[in-house]
Design a protein around this motif. Structure first.
Motif, PDB file in Angstrom:
ATOM      1  N   ASP A  62      -5.398  -3.206 -12.354  1.00 19.29           N
ATOM      2  CA  ASP A  62      -6.194  -3.062 -11.131  1.00 19.29           C
ATOM      3  C   ASP A  62      -5.370  -3.388  -9.895  1.00 19.29           C
TER       4      ASP A  62
ATOM      5  N   ALA B 291       1.591   3.945 -10.496  1.00 22.22           N
ATOM      6  CA  ALA B 291       0.309   4.607 -10.236  1.00 22.22           C
ATOM      7  C   ALA B 291      -0.108   5.454 -11.422  1.00 22.22           C
TER       8      ALA B 291
ATOM      9  N   ARG C 198      -3.374  -0.382  -9.116  1.00 21.57           N
ATOM     10  CA  ARG C 198      -4.225   0.624  -8.486  1.00 21.57           C
ATOM     11  C   ARG C 198      -4.424   0.325  -7.007  1.00 21.57           C
ATOM     12  N   GLU C 199      -4.599  -0.949  -6.672  1.00 16.26           N
ATOM     13  CA  GLU C 199      -4.756  -1.321  -5.265  1.00 16.26           C
ATOM     14  C   GLU C 199      -3.465  -1.045  -4.490  1.00 16.26           C
TER      15      GLU C 199
ATOM     16  N   ASP D   6      -4.636   9.830  -8.201  1.00 18.33           N
ATOM     17  CA  ASP D   6      -6.064  10.102  -8.036  1.00 18.33           C
ATOM     18  C   ASP D   6      -6.451  11.393  -8.739  1.00 18.33           C
TER      19      ASP D   6
ATOM     20  N   THR E 253      -1.289   1.181  -5.005  1.00 17.26           N
ATOM     21  CA  THR E 253      -0.971   2.607  -4.914  1.00 17.26           C
ATOM     22  C   THR E 253      -2.208   3.425  -4.556  1.00 17.26           C
ATOM     23  N   ALA E 254      -3.098   2.818  -3.793  1.00 19.06           N
ATOM     24  CA  ALA E 254      -4.383   3.456  -3.491  1.00 19.06           C
ATOM     25  C   ALA E 254      -4.237   4.790  -2.774  1.00 19.06           C
TER      26      ALA E 254
ATOM     27  N   MET F 274       0.842  -1.198   0.000  1.00 22.24           N
ATOM     28  CA  MET F 274       0.000   0.000   0.000  1.00 22.24           C
ATOM     29  C   MET F 274       0.870   1.239   0.000  1.00 22.24           C
TER      30      MET F 274
END
Length: 223
Positions: free
Chosen positions: A195, A172, A198-199, A208, A201-202, A1
């Motif tokens: 996907d 990301a 994306r998880e 974002d 580098t949430a 993460m």
């Protein structure tokens, strides 16, 4: 993460590629065709420049607004010009607003010119009846392109998180800006790998911002 604590400042950009330049190498193929749409490219490169400054410890998120944490130049003229613009802005703007605002600047062309000067890309202008109609940027730095792609691919296929913040940030941006298919297609199901990135580098607020800026642009086109 992804966390802000994982963003240890990298070597100051200089001769080595900035994150924005690495994204440009990934964006163009060996024939010089861009592997993403123009809006996606604009937003992706704008986000990469913000990430470069964030990773260098110059920017932070203050509430919902982008703030300058350290106005000291990083030693890269393109990034330093952006840092000055952000510091001198008469009002606070969100990262999304800065990504959108960067679309109207010449930063991307300056970065491409710099890559061309180094021989990392070529400049190929196509003519029709003697008129320039298209400029392509064939990638000549095959090693740089391959290394950037393999770092991102390895991050989602080896089962271990990448060890450096730059790979997190690049991955990301790849996932956010629409480069997922181009980068991941030869390594498995590109949607699953995108996907997964994306998880991983949430917590990346620059990525974002790129997604949000693209969403607004796409809605305005379809309206």
């Amino acid at each position: 993460m992804f966390t802000e604590a994982s963003c240890a400042p990298p070597t100051v950009p200089g001769v080595a590629e900035t994150l924005a330049e690495e994204l440009l190498l990934l964006a163009y193929d060996l024939r010089g065709k861009c592997r993403m749409g123009p809006v996606e490219l604009d937003c992706g490169v704008g986000g990469a420049m913000l990430s470069d400054l964030r990773l260098a410890g110059r920017l932070r998120l203050s509430g919902t607004a982008l703030a300058v944490d350290d106005p000291e130049p990083v030693g890269d003229p393109v990034l330093d010009a952006l840092l000055t613009d952000i510091a001198a802005s008469p009002r606070s703007r969100t990262p999304q607003e800065w990504v959108t605002r960067l679309r109207a600047t010449d930063h991307q062309q300056r970065l491409l010119a710099r890559l061309a000067d180094r021989g990392q890309v070529a400049v190929d202008r196509h003519r029709t009846l003697g008129v320039f109609v298209e400029t392509r940027y064939p990638v000549r730095d095959i090693v740089g392109l391959w290394e950037a792609q393999q770092r991102v691919v390895a991050a989602v296929t080896t089962g271990a998180a990448p060890t450096d913040a730059r790979t997190f940030a690049l991955g990301a941006l790849v996932a956010a800006s629409g480069l997922g298919k181009a980068v991941f297609a030869t390594s498995g199901n590109w949607r699953i790998l995108r996907d997964r990135m994306r998880e991983m580098t949430a917590g990346d607020w620059v990525a974002d911002a790129v997604r949000r800026a693209l969403s607004v642009e796409h809605r305005s086109v379809s309206a």
